[in-house]
Write a protein that holds these residues in place. Structure first.
Motif, PDB file in Angstrom:
ATOM      1  N   VAL A   1       2.858 -62.945  16.143  1.00  0.00           N
ATOM      2  CA  VAL A   1       1.531 -62.368  15.939  1.00  0.00           C
ATOM      3  C   VAL A   1       1.640 -60.901  15.520  1.00  0.00           C
ATOM      4  O   VAL A   1       0.935 -60.443  14.616  1.00  0.00           O
ATOM      5  N   VAL A   2       2.519 -60.134  16.163  1.00  0.00           N
ATOM      6  CA  VAL A   2       2.702 -58.725  15.802  1.00  0.00           C
ATOM      7  C   VAL A   2       3.143 -58.606  14.346  1.00  0.00           C
ATOM      8  O   VAL A   2       2.616 -57.790  13.583  1.00  0.00           O
ATOM      9  N   VAL A   3       4.111 -59.430  13.968  1.00  0.00           N
ATOM     10  CA  VAL A   3       4.612 -59.377  12.593  1.00  0.00           C
ATOM     11  C   VAL A   3       3.500 -59.703  11.608  1.00  0.00           C
ATOM     12  O   VAL A   3       3.342 -59.028  10.575  1.00  0.00           O
ATOM     13  N   TYR A   4       2.710 -60.726  11.925  1.00  0.00           N
ATOM     14  CA  TYR A   4       1.643 -61.128  11.002  1.00  0.00           C
ATOM     15  C   TYR A   4       0.597 -60.024  10.869  1.00  0.00           C
ATOM     16  O   TYR A   4       0.182 -59.679   9.745  1.00  0.00           O
ATOM     17  N   ILE A   5       0.143 -59.460  11.981  1.00  0.00           N
ATOM     18  CA  ILE A   5      -0.885 -58.412  11.928  1.00  0.00           C
ATOM     19  C   ILE A   5      -0.354 -57.164  11.221  1.00  0.00           C
ATOM     20  O   ILE A   5      -1.054 -56.530  10.425  1.00  0.00           O
ATOM     21  N   TRP A   6       0.881 -56.814  11.519  1.00  0.00           N
ATOM     22  CA  TRP A   6       1.506 -55.665  10.863  1.00  0.00           C
ATOM     23  C   TRP A   6       1.508 -55.878   9.343  1.00  0.00           C
ATOM     24  O   TRP A   6       1.192 -54.984   8.553  1.00  0.00           O
ATOM     25  N   PHE A   7       1.878 -57.099   8.941  1.00  0.00           N
ATOM     26  CA  PHE A   7       1.940 -57.420   7.507  1.00  0.00           C
ATOM     27  C   PHE A   7       0.544 -57.390   6.880  1.00  0.00           C
ATOM     28  O   PHE A   7       0.351 -56.836   5.791  1.00  0.00           O
ATOM     29  N   ARG A   8      -0.456 -57.957   7.554  1.00  0.00           N
ATOM     30  CA  ARG A   8      -1.793 -58.084   6.981  1.00  0.00           C
ATOM     31  C   ARG A   8      -2.531 -56.751   6.910  1.00  0.00           C
ATOM     32  O   ARG A   8      -3.264 -56.478   5.968  1.00  0.00           O
ATOM     33  N   PHE A   9      -2.333 -55.915   7.929  1.00  0.00           N
ATOM     34  CA  PHE A   9      -3.097 -54.669   7.978  1.00  0.00           C
ATOM     35  C   PHE A   9      -2.294 -53.460   7.522  1.00  0.00           C
ATOM     36  O   PHE A   9      -2.818 -52.354   7.454  1.00  0.00           O
ATOM     37  N   GLY A  10      -1.012 -53.664   7.258  1.00  0.00           N
ATOM     38  CA  GLY A  10      -0.197 -52.602   6.700  1.00  0.00           C
ATOM     39  C   GLY A  10       0.016 -51.432   7.627  1.00  0.00           C
ATOM     40  O   GLY A  10       0.348 -50.334   7.173  1.00  0.00           O
ATOM     41  N   SER A  11      -0.197 -51.635   8.931  1.00  0.00           N
ATOM     42  CA  SER A  11      -0.026 -50.531   9.883  1.00  0.00           C
ATOM     43  C   SER A  11       0.436 -51.095  11.211  1.00  0.00           C
ATOM     44  O   SER A  11      -0.141 -52.053  11.741  1.00  0.00           O
ATOM     45  N   PHE A  12       1.460 -50.478  11.771  1.00  0.00           N
ATOM     46  CA  PHE A  12       1.956 -50.909  13.073  1.00  0.00           C
ATOM     47  C   PHE A  12       0.936 -50.614  14.171  1.00  0.00           C
ATOM     48  O   PHE A  12       0.925 -51.266  15.208  1.00  0.00           O
ATOM     49  N   THR A  13       0.060 -49.632  13.934  1.00  0.00           N
ATOM     50  CA  THR A  13      -0.946 -49.268  14.932  1.00  0.00           C
ATOM     51  C   THR A  13      -1.846 -50.458  15.255  1.00  0.00           C
ATOM     52  O   THR A  13      -2.181 -50.709  16.412  1.00  0.00           O
ATOM     53  N   TYR A  14      -2.240 -51.209  14.216  1.00  0.00           N
ATOM     54  CA  TYR A  14      -3.088 -52.376  14.442  1.00  0.00           C
ATOM     55  C   TYR A  14      -2.342 -53.435  15.253  1.00  0.00           C
ATOM     56  O   TYR A  14      -2.913 -54.056  16.159  1.00  0.00           O
ATOM     57  N   GLY A  15      -1.083 -53.659  14.910  1.00  0.00           N
ATOM     58  CA  GLY A  15      -0.289 -54.637  15.661  1.00  0.00           C
ATOM     59  C   GLY A  15      -0.118 -54.226  17.109  1.00  0.00           C
ATOM     60  O   GLY A  15      -0.231 -55.053  18.023  1.00  0.00           O
TER      61      GLY A  15
END
Length: 838
Positions: free
Chosen positions: A659-673
C-alpha cells in the motif's frame, strides 16, 4: 512402481487406450528411469507389474510391451472408473514428492450438517437483508440515480455468482461475508460518481456536461480506492488459510465486478436516461431538500482541530494497548495458541443459562484435576469422576501413542520430525468455564435476570479434540441430541484384505459371509460386488439409523464420487427395542456393487487401494465413527498455530508495504504514503484495542445488556486478521478519496495548504458519510444475522469502518501538515490558491 534418488517419474496424466477405448493413465520417466524400466520390463512381458506407493500396492497391470521412457496403465476389461482414474493419477504424482503425511493429525475441523445448514441460512439472511437495506437507501437518497445504482448492484451480484460458478468455487461462511461486504462497498463508486455529478450541476453545468465530468473526475479516485483494497485481497489469497482465501477471492471478484458495473453499466444507464428520457436534470434528495445538502457540505476547520483529534486518538490507542497488554495471550484464539474450539446446538426444546453451563463444565474440569492428581474427589463430584475416568484413560493412551511416534521420529533421521505432544490437562476446562464459553443461537430472558441460550461455543487450550468432545458430551448429555460413534469388531483394521469384507459370488448372502445356515437373504443383483460385515455393534443400532449413516457419509466430499453405487444395509442379530419402538441390532451387512467392478471375473483386484472393497470398508468405518452431536469442532496443534502466526504477520507486513509503495507511486510524495500508513496504524491499533476491551466489558457489564448488543469476549483469530486487512483496504479507500481531492485542489502547488486540506475534506465528507453509512448497514446485518462463524469478523469490521471513517477525516489528511507549518503563513486570502467552489 518405486522411486529412488537416481531416477524419477516425470509426469502422470489421464488418457484413453487406443485399443479398447477405455480410460487409462499415461506416464513419463526421466532418461535413467526409462533405461531401468526397459531392463526390467523387457524380459517380463505379459506378466503383472505391481505399482507401489509407500509400500502399498495401488495397481497391478499386465505388461503388454517393453516400457522405456513412456508407458500406459490400463484398467483391464472393465477399465478405470472416474474415481479410480483420478486416484491413480494423483497417487502417481504424489509418489514423486519428498514429504510424507504425519501419522498424527496436526489440525482437524469438523462441521455437522445441521450446523452447516444454520451457517448457510444465517449467511444468506445477512446477505439478503444487506442487499435490501443498501438498495432502499440508495433509492431514497438518489431517487432515479439510486435506481440505476441498484441495477448496477444487482448486476454486481450476478457477476460474482457467475464467476464463482464458472470457477467451481465453493462458498464458505467467510466467502458469504465477502459478498455482504461487497454489497456495502459496491455502491461506493456510484456514490463518488453521483456526488461529482451533483457538484458539477451546482456549479451551473448542464446535465450532459455534469455526467461527463462526474465520470471523468471520479475515475482516478475509484481506481485508486479499489486497487488498494484489491492489494489486500491478493495478499490474503497468497498467505491466508483456505477459509480466509474464500473471503479474499469473493471480495476480489466483487471489487472487479464493482469497477465494471460502476464505470460501464451505470454509465450506460445514465446515457440512456439522457438520450431517451430527454432529461434536463438528475434529481437527488440533497437537491430537493437543500437542508440535507447544506448538512453534508460543512465548513469546518479540520486542520485547526488536528491537535484535539491527535490527543483523542492517542488516548484511545494507549488505553486499548494497555488492555491488550493486560490480556496477553488470552486475546489470541486457539488458531494462534493451539487448542480446540467446539460449537453445539442443544436438542429441540432444550435451553440452558450461561451460569449453569459454566458450572457443568467447571465440575468436569475439577473432577479431571482430581483424577490426574490421583487424589480422592469430594462426594458431589462422584458422578463426574465416574464418567470422566474412561475419558482420561483414553486421552492418556492417545498421548502414549503420540509420544511413541515422536520418539521414533527423533531416533530415525529418515522420518520427518514431529512436535512433542502435550498431555491433556483436564484442569484447563476450569479456565474454559470461566472465560472460554459464550452463548450462541437464540436467547430468552428469565425472571431472575439470567438468559437461556439454545447453543454454546467453547474454546479451550486442550489440543486433544476427542477429549474435548467427550467431556462436552458428558457435561451436556441430557440436553444434547446425540448421535454417538458406533464401535464394531475389527474397526481398527486398515487393510481391506484383513477386514471382514467379502466378495459376493453367490446369490445368498449367508454363503458369502460364512453364515450359510441362518442368513438366507437374496443378493443375486449384487453378485460381483462386496459385503462389509459389522459384528458386535456397540451400542446396538436400528437398521434405519445405520442406513442413514451410510447414505449421509456417501454424500460427503470424501465419498461423493461414489454416490453412483447401489448399496443396501441388512440388519442381523436383534438386540432389543429402541425408545421409538424400532428393533435394535448387534450385527449388520452393507452390500454394495457398481457397474465397473466384478470380483467374480477379477478376484485379483479385490485388495486394490481405491477399489470397491477398499473404499466401502473405509466408508463403513467412517460412517460408524462419525459424531453428529456437536455442531463444529476445530482443533489446532502448536505446530499449526505457529505457522498461522507467521502467516498473519506476513500478511499484515506485505499489505502495508504494498500500500505504501502504491500510494507513493500514485501521489508522487512519500508524505502521502507516510500519512496513510500512520492513519492505518491508528485504525488497526484502535480496532485491536476494542477487541481487547470486549473481554473486560463481558466480565463487568450486565449480561442482559451484552445480549442485547450481542457482545462477546472477542479474540483474535484468522477471521479477525482478515477483518483487519480489509479495514486497511477500506480505510485507504476513504483516505485516498480525500487525498485525490487535495491533489486536485492544490493545482500546481507542491504542497497542500491548510485551506486546501479543509476544503477537500469538506467537499468529500458527503461521500465519506454516505459510503461508510451503507457499508456499516451491510456489516450490521452481518453482525446481527451472520451467525457465530463471522460474528467476531463483523464486530471488527464495524469498529474498523467507523474508526477508518473518522481517521480519513480527522487524522490522515491533517497529518499532511506535519513538518509543514510554514505553509500556514502562506495561507492568507490574498495569497491563497484557487479552490473548487462548493
Amino acid at each position: 512402481m518405486t522411486q529412488d534418488q537416481n531416477w524419477a517419474l516425470r509426469s502422470a496424466r489421464p488418457t484413453v487406450d487406443q485399443n479398447s477405448g477405455q480410460p487409462a493413465v499415461a506416464f513419463t520417466l526421466d532418461s535413467l528411469g526409462g533405461e531401468r524400466m526397459s531392463q526390467i520390463t523387457g524380459p517380463n512381458i505379459h506378466k503383472q507389474m505391481a505399482i507401489l506407493l509407500d509400500g502399498k500396492v495401488i495397481s497391478s497391470p499386465t505388461l503388454q510391451s517393453k516400457i522405456a521412457g513412456q508407458g500406459q496403465i490400463t484398467g483391464g476389461a472393465g477399465g478405470f472408473t472416474p474415481a479410480e482414474l483420478s486416484y491413480l493419477v494423483n497417487t502417481l504424482k504424489a509418489g514423486s514428492l519428498e514429504g510424507e503425511l504425519s501419522k498424527r493429525p496436526i489440525s482437524q475441523k469438523t462441521i455437522g450438517a445441521k450446523f452447516g445448514q444454520d451457517n448457510i441460512e444465517s449467511g444468506y439472511t445477512s446477505a439478503r437483508d444487506a442487499l435490501i437495506i443498501v438498495a432502499l437507501f440508495m433509492l431514497v437518497y438518489y431517487l432515479f440515480a439510486g435506481l440505476i445504482a441498484d441495477f448496477a448492484l444487482i448486476a454486481n451480484m450476478v457477476l460474482i455468482l457467475g464467476v464463482m460458478a464458472a470457477l467451481r468455487s465453493t462458498f464458505t461462511l467467510p466467502g458469504i461475508a465477502g459478498i455482504v461486504l461487497t454489497i456495502g462497498m459496491a455502491v461506493d463508486a456510484n456514490v463518488l460518481i453521483f456526488e461529482r455529478i451533483r457538484e458539477e450541476s451546482e456549479r451551473g453545468a448542464d446535465l450532459a456536461t455534469s455526467v461527463r465530468l462526474g465520470f471523468e473526475k471520479a475515475l482516478s479516485t475509484i481506481l485508486d480506492a479499489n486497487i488498494t483494497t484489491l492489494i489486500t485481497c491478493i495478499v490474503l489469497g497468497y498467505t491466508a488459510t483456505v477459509e480466509i482465501k474464500g473471503f479474499a477471492v469473493t471480495l476480489g471478484i466483487g471489487i472487479l465486478a464493482t469497477l465494471f458495473t460502476a464505470l460501464f453499466c451505470s454509465r450506460v444507464f445514465v446515457e440512456f436516461y439522457l438520450k431517451y428520457g430527454k432529461a434536463k436534470r438528475l434529481p437527488m434528495l440533497p437537491t430537493i431538500v437543500p437542508g440535507i445538502g447544506r448538512l453534508l457540505s460543512p465548513n469546518v476547520n479540520w486542520v485547526g482541530l488536528r491537535y484535539i483529534f491527535f490527543a483523542f486518538s492517542a488516548s484511545a490507542i494507549i488505553f486499548g494497548m494497555i488492555v491488550l497488554y493486560e490480556r496477553g495471550e488470552d486475546v489470541l484464539d486457539i488458531e494462534f495458541r493451539s487448542g480446540t474450539k467446539v460449537s453445539f446446538t442443544l436438542a429441540e426444546g432444550k435451553s440452558l443459562d450461561l451460569k449453569h453451563a459454566r458450572e457443568r463444565l467447571r465440575a468436569y474440569g475439577e473432577a479431571g484435576k482430581f483424577i490426574q492428581d490421583a487424589k480422592p474427589a469430594p462426594a458431589d463430584l462422584s458422578d463426574e469422576v465416574e464418567t470422566l475416568t474412561p475419558i482420561v484413560e483414553a486421552a492418556q493412551r492417545r498421548y502414549d501413542d503420540a509420544y511413541k511416534l515422536y520418539l521414533e521420529a527423533e531416533a530415525d533421521p529418515n522420518i520427518r520430525a514431529l512436535p512433542e505432544p502435550r498431555k491433556v490437562d483436564f484442569s484447563l476446562f476450569i479456565n474454559a468455564a470461566d472465560s472460554g464459553i459464550v452463548t450462541e443461537g437464540a436467547t430468552t430472558p428469565n425472571p431472575d435476570g439470567t438468559v437461556n441460550a439454545t447453543g454454546f461455543g467453547i474454546s479451550t487450550l486442550v489440543e486433544d479434540a476427542q477429549a474435548v468432545s467427550a467431556v462436552i458430551k458428558a457435561a451436556f448429555s441430557d440436553v444434547l441430541d446425540t448421535t454417538r460413534p458406533i464401535e464394531f469388531a475389527s474397526i481398527e483394521v486398515d487393510e481391506v484384505n484383513n477386514a471382514p469384507v467379502y466378495p459376493i459370488r453367490s446369490a445368498t448372502l449367508g454363503d458369502n459371509i460364512g453364515r450359510a445356515s441362518d442368513v438366507r437373504i437374496d443378493v443375486a443383483e449384487a453378485i460381483g460386488g462386496v459385503a462389509v460385515v459389522l459384528d458386535d455393534l456397540t451400542p446396538p443400532v436400528t437398521q434405519a439409523d445405520l442406513a442413514q449413516r451410510v447414505e449421509r457419509m456417501r454424500m460427503l466430499p470424501a465419498y461423493e464420487s461414489l454416490d453412483h453405487r447401489e448399496s443396501q444395509v441388512y440388519a442381523l442379530d436383534p438386540a432389543g427395542t429402541a425408545d421409538n419402538g424400532e428393533t435394535l441390532y448387534r450385527s449388520a451387512v452393507i452390500v454394495t456393487h457398481d457397474d465397473s467392478t466384478n470380483y467374480v471375473e477379477s478376484p485379483e483386484s479385490f485388495g486394490d487401494t481405491g477399489g470397491l472393497a477398499d473404499t466401502e470398508w473405509q466408508l463403513a468405518r467412517d460412517a460408524c465413527q462419525r459424531d453428529t452431536s456437536l455442531g463444529s469442532v476445530s482443533n489446532f496443534s502448536s505446530q499449526v498455530s505457529g505457522t498461522m502466526k507467521q502467516q498473519a504477520i506476513v500478511a499484515m507486513g506485505l499489505s502495508l508495504l504494498a500500500v505504501v509503495v502504491y500510494i507513493w507511486f500514485r501521489f508522487g510524495s512519500f508524505t502521502y504514503g507516510l500519512a496513510a500508513i500512520l492513519a492505518l496504524v491508528h485504525d488497526v491499533a484502535i480496532s485491536l484495542g476494542f477487541i481487547a476491551i470486549s473481554s473486560w466489558v463481558y466480565q463487568h457489564v450486565d449480561h442482559n445488556i451484552l445480549d442485547a448488543l450481542m457482545l462477546e469476549p472477542f479474540k483474535i483469530d484468522l477471521a479477525m486478521i482478515a477483518a483487519i486487512l480489509t479495514i486497511i483496504g477500506y480505510s485507504l479507500n476513504d483516505t485516498i478519496v480525500v487525498f485525490d481531492r487535495i491533489r486536485e485542489n492544490r493545482g500546481r502547488l507542491s504542497y497542500a495548504t491548510p485551506q486546501v486540506i479543509n476544503d477537500s475534506i469538506n467537499q468529500t465528507i458527503s461521500r465519506t458519510v454516505l459510503t461508510s453509512g451503507t457499508t456499516l448497514l451491510a456489516v450490521a446485518m452481518l453482525y446481527v444475522f451472520g451467525g457465530a462463524g463471522v460474528h467476531g469478523f463483523a464486530f471488527a469490521m464495524f469498529v474498523g469502518i467507523f474508526v477508518g471513517t473518522y481517521s480519513s477525516i480527522a487524522v490522515a489528511s491533517p497529518l499532511l501538515m506535519l513538518g509543514g507549518d510554514r505553509h500556514v503563513q502562506k495561507d492568507k486570502p490574498e495569497r491563497g490558491v484557487a479552490v473548487t467552489e462548493k
